[in-house]
Design a protein around this motif. Structure first.
Motif, PDB file in Angstrom:
ATOM      1  N   GLY A 177      38.050  39.017  37.510  1.00  0.00           N
ATOM      2  CA  GLY A 177      38.785  39.377  38.732  1.00  0.00           C
ATOM      3  C   GLY A 177      39.326  38.178  39.474  1.00  0.00           C
ATOM      4  N   HIS A 178      38.683  37.042  39.278  1.00  0.00           N
ATOM      5  CA  HIS A 178      39.104  35.829  39.983  1.00  0.00           C
ATOM      6  C   HIS A 178      39.683  34.796  39.028  1.00  0.00           C
ATOM      7  CE1 HIS A 178      37.612  37.439  43.732  1.00  0.00           C
ATOM      8  NE2 HIS A 178      36.588  37.890  43.029  1.00  0.00           N
ATOM      9  N   THR A 179      40.435  35.278  38.037  1.00  0.00           N
ATOM     10  CA  THR A 179      41.251  34.392  37.219  1.00  0.00           C
ATOM     11  C   THR A 179      42.673  34.416  37.798  1.00  0.00           C
ATOM     12  OG1 THR A 179      41.630  36.218  35.657  1.00  0.00           O
ATOM     13  CG2 THR A 179      39.894  34.659  35.113  1.00  0.00           C
ATOM     14  N   VAL A 204      47.179  36.195  48.422  1.00  0.00           N
ATOM     15  CA  VAL A 204      45.874  35.588  48.699  1.00  0.00           C
ATOM     16  C   VAL A 204      44.770  36.585  48.345  1.00  0.00           C
ATOM     17  CG1 VAL A 204      44.363  34.595  50.468  1.00  0.00           C
ATOM     18  CG2 VAL A 204      46.826  34.138  50.521  1.00  0.00           C
ATOM     19  N   CYS A 205      43.790  36.095  47.599  1.00  0.00           N
ATOM     20  CA  CYS A 205      42.676  36.924  47.134  1.00  0.00           C
ATOM     21  C   CYS A 205      41.573  36.989  48.198  1.00  0.00           C
ATOM     22  CB  CYS A 205      42.143  36.310  45.841  1.00  0.00           C
ATOM     23  SG  CYS A 205      40.892  37.290  45.006  1.00  0.00           S
ATOM     24  N   THR A 206      40.646  37.908  48.034  1.00  0.00           N
ATOM     25  CA  THR A 206      39.500  38.007  48.952  1.00  0.00           C
ATOM     26  C   THR A 206      38.653  36.724  48.930  1.00  0.00           C
ATOM     27  OG1 THR A 206      38.197  39.026  47.188  1.00  0.00           O
ATOM     28  CG2 THR A 206      39.278  40.508  48.757  1.00  0.00           C
ATOM     29  N   GLY A 253      46.603  34.487  43.896  1.00  0.00           N
ATOM     30  CA  GLY A 253      47.148  34.997  42.645  1.00  0.00           C
ATOM     31  C   GLY A 253      46.160  35.613  41.681  1.00  0.00           C
ATOM     32  N   HIS A 254      44.919  35.837  42.106  1.00  0.00           N
ATOM     33  CA  HIS A 254      43.918  36.363  41.183  1.00  0.00           C
ATOM     34  C   HIS A 254      44.201  37.816  40.778  1.00  0.00           C
ATOM     35  CE1 HIS A 254      40.688  33.201  42.477  1.00  0.00           C
ATOM     36  NE2 HIS A 254      41.727  32.676  41.867  1.00  0.00           N
ATOM     37  N   LEU A 255      43.659  38.197  39.641  1.00  0.00           N
ATOM     38  CA  LEU A 255      43.796  39.583  39.157  1.00  0.00           C
ATOM     39  C   LEU A 255      43.437  40.588  40.246  1.00  0.00           C
ATOM     40  CD1 LEU A 255      44.128  41.731  36.924  1.00  0.00           C
ATOM     41  CD2 LEU A 255      41.754  41.248  36.240  1.00  0.00           C
TER      42      LEU A 255
HETATM   43 ZN   LIG Z   1      39.775  35.660  43.896  1.00  0.00          ZN
END
Ligand SMILES: [Zn+2]
Length: 324
Positions: free
Chosen positions: A179-181, A188-190, A195-197
């Motif tokens: 999930g965090h690739t 912006v990811c959590t 750009g993460h999945l």
């Molecule tokens: Zn992430």
């Protein structure tokens, strides 16, 4: 609960706990669910209670142990062992929680296996919940792959790896966190990175991406799914982006690790009909160069997967050894 009924069996190895039950406990942030199975794998009892995540580790252990004991009493069998699938980063050797989100008060550092063993009087094994999910799904009837990527599309996106039939934890217990690739968006990811999945494929993200496109505030991804099925092109586009990103991530993992199969679970998979077109398209354009077909399939055990995987963890770790 969905999917399973009492009497369902899972293909598990024979154990020496004949006459006793093994309980699998799924500890989440809002609910603790458990299944009790016989040594033959028959589900004897099931139940759930609210998770007192704000009240600390001891309260959570009390609730989980109370639920397990009540299921054993209901089924009229003694407990032989317990397995747990819990949120957070887990030291699976000791059953201690290494790290957890802020919603779990006093969870990081809590020796969950030790505390449950003290309450239940049986050996306890603890796994991360996504790892347990994958172990449960991979052991489900009809599944034969021993090398599998597990992806959980829920509030966030979790991942797990099964290599040659065993969970692969990595030296820091962090393997499989797909999930965090990066590289799937400019969002912006959590986790704070970009750009993460997860920015496209989690339930939370699906709702947010739809809101950004339309200005409509929606409750969750299910609303977006309903609108997509009704022909809303923006909703369809959001699921399309999620399905494409998911398939690209699976193809990358499959290419690196020679994985023929990815199993996708979590609440978002109730919209598999909306994810599948983009998945299929992406597997045509971006399949692993090995030429080995990659199958990306939805989970089949519903909300039972984590508890069933936890039971499998307990059986594998405890029952054959008998010396713990
Ligand atoms: Zn992430």
């Amino acid at each position: 609960m969905i999917g399973q009924e009492q009497g369902t069996t899972m293909p598990v190895t024979r154990s020496s706990t004949s006459g006793s039950g093994v309980v699998g406990i799924d500890i989440g942030g809002t609910k603790i669910a458990a299944l009790l199975v016989s040594s033959e794998g028959t589900v004897l009892a099931r139940g759930s209670v609210g998770a007192p995540a704000a009240q600390g580790g001891a309260a959570m252990a009390d609730a989980a142990a109370g639920l397990a004991a009540s299921l054993a009493a209901e089924a009229g069998v003694p407990l032989g062992a317990a397995g747990v699938g819990a949120a957070g980063v887990i030291d699976h050797e000791t059953g201690t929680i290494r790290a957890a989100s802020a919603t779990f008060v006093g969870w990081a550092g809590f020796p969950l296996a030790e505390e449950l063993e003290a309450r239940l009087g049986v050996p306890v094994r603890v796994e991360n919940d996504v790892n347990a999910f994958l172990l449960g799904e991979a052991a489900a009837a009809g599944r034969e792959d021993r090398d599998v990527l597990g992806v959980m599309l829920g509030t966030g996106v979790g991942g797990a790896l099964l290599i040659d039939g065993e969970l692969h934890h990595g030296p820091h217990g962090a393997a499989g966190e797909i999930g965090h690739t990066p590289g799937y968006s400019e969002l912006v990811c959590t986790c704070g990175q970009v750009g993460h999945l997860e920015t496209l494929a989690s339930g939370t993200s699906i709702a947010m991406r739809y809101q950004e496109r339309t200005g409509d505030i929606v409750r969750d991804a299910r609303v977006v799914a309903d609108r997509a099925r009704a022909g809303d092109v923006q909703a369809i586009a959001v699921f399309d982006a999620a399905g494409r990103a998911l398939a690209l991530a699976c193809a990358s993992a499959a290419t690196i690790l020679d994985l023929p199969c990815a199993i996708v679970g979590g609440g978002v998979t109730s919209a598999w009909d909306l994810l599948e077109p983009a998945i299929t398209r992406t597997l045509h354009t971006d399949s692993p160069v090995s030429g080995i077909p990659l199958r990306i399939v939805p989970a089949v055990l519903g909300s039972d997967a984590v508890a069933l995987g936890a039971i499998e963890t307990a059986r594998r770790a405890l029952v054959p050894a008998g010396a713990h």
